[in-house]
Design a protein around this motif. Sequence first.
Motif, PDB file in Angstrom:
ATOM      1  N   SER A 162      39.787  38.090  46.287  1.00  0.00           N
ATOM      2  CA  SER A 162      39.638  39.068  45.490  1.00  0.00           C
ATOM      3  C   SER A 162      40.191  40.354  46.392  1.00  0.00           C
ATOM      4  N   HIS A 209      45.177  38.858  39.091  1.00  0.00           N
ATOM      5  CA  HIS A 209      44.385  39.613  40.085  1.00  0.00           C
ATOM      6  C   HIS A 209      44.231  40.992  39.874  1.00  0.00           C
ATOM      7  N   THR A 212      40.532  42.686  37.391  1.00  0.00           N
ATOM      8  CA  THR A 212      39.377  41.656  37.415  1.00  0.00           C
ATOM      9  C   THR A 212      38.319  42.181  38.715  1.00  0.00           C
ATOM     10  N   ASP A 214      39.494  43.206  41.860  1.00  0.00           N
ATOM     11  CA  ASP A 214      40.135  42.670  42.933  1.00  0.00           C
ATOM     12  C   ASP A 214      40.181  44.315  43.809  1.00  0.00           C
TER      13      ASP A 214
END
Length: 538
Positions: A162, A209, A212, A214
């Motif tokens: 992440s 990604h 979220t 990251d």
Amino acid sequence: MRGRGLESIFEDDQLLVDQPLTPAGTARVMATLATLKSLGVDRVRVLVEWRQVAPDPTGAHPPAGFDPRNPADYGGGWTTFDRLDAAAALAGIGVDFDLSGPAPDWAVTPQPAGTRPGARADAAVYEPSPSQFGAFVEAAGRRYDGHTRTAATAGHPLPRVSFWSVWNEPNQPGWLSPQTDPRSGAAVAPAQLRGLVDAFWRGLRASGHLGTGDTTLVGEFAPEGCIPSVPCAFAGLGPGYGATPPLPFLENLYCVTGADGGRLAPLSGSAATAVGCPARPDPARFVAAHPGLFSATGISEHPYAFSFAPNVPFPLASERGFVPLASLSRLTDTLDAIDAAYGVGRRMPLYLTEYGYVTNPPNPDYHVSPAQQATYLDWATYIAAMNPRVRALGQFELQDSNPALSCHCTRASPKYWQSFQEGLEYLGGAHKPAFAAYRLPIVLPAVELHHARLLPGVATEVWGMLRPAPNGSTQSAAIQWRPAGAGSFRTLASTQTHSPAGFIDTSVVIPGSGVVRLAWIAPHYGVLYSREVPVHVG
């Protein structure tokens, strides 16, 4: 209490990625991670080189039937990164995957006839394809989405990655070329990077990604470039291959130029089209077209000071486009001016993902001693911690590189020492003074950074960091003093951490000349000591 969280990032691909896929190689990766954990490292940065993962990297075309968005079509190219991803999670350390070149041959533009190659012998960094790179990013994102199961993980899913960054040192021709058009001299690498960042953003979005939580970093800029008054390591490679200082590179990346009053404004007309920017600027449209440039978590930079102390700017006025650690305000001022030019209301954080000092010994081409390295790394940690825009500071590397393996030459070769000896350990594992200093930094700012002689009875600031302390925990440390000529330390004061990163910051009266250190009873590691700081009182 000044300071806040500061993530400790570490990079040593030699020990973490390049080890053989054998039980012995895996054991060394695990041992390295255990050492890094004992030093208080939060995250390891690793170059996920596209060429290393891609199938048939020397072919003129990708393999028949290859789907570049499907991680399974890369075969075993992920294996070393799978191992590190899983091992780092077991060690309680995060990972930063820097998706970067060099590219496979089938994803670059063939160099024109008569063009001299860049710093890399293959030309695998010459105009890499953004669309192919975006597909690679999507494949990496899908591989490390937290759901992929492999035989090596005994059927368990690989840990989710992440934390992502894009393209190592794009302002250096060894990583992205050409930097300028060999005929016109116009900057072309910034537009190349803009396309790669766009593709990076699309690939992360397609693989789930974005949105979220990251972390996404753009930049990974080297701190310097070629200027007329200073010899440049790349200048002899011919037109188009001079390294670009980071600030002019950044301005061309964002399609802005200097204007009256020190402000920046969008480029327009022929000056814009020469560097791959729109001739008629439309700020809102530009922001929407390049979300990675404006919505990334932060800008990453490698603020090496080389042989200078970290609080010393490079001395030449012509180096104003450079960004060593002492000149980070140049970078943040430029980023703020870019945002103002486009009406974007944010203050982009900085992630300093690579830093360090080559020592002599072993490298005779440098003059920073191992003791100076320890001092400078502590000063660098303090400077980064005191800068409210800085979120992370990286160290490169744990163990000195082996010159013979780096150049495949003998000690008599002039290229023998053209590798990196920035380790906290010598080759073979013996500790330099910086090993202990990195683990438990200490700085007396008035004494060390401002060269003040302390007055009797007047308190002075003592700053430190208990790097291996669990983040967010409250720990107690002792400030100890040994008088000049005496053989034992006594505790002057005890203090506690009050920040997520384990900082201490207090004022103490130093009774007389001597040395000052920190002492900390560390959970799991026993009593640890910082380096000793000489003080003169009176």
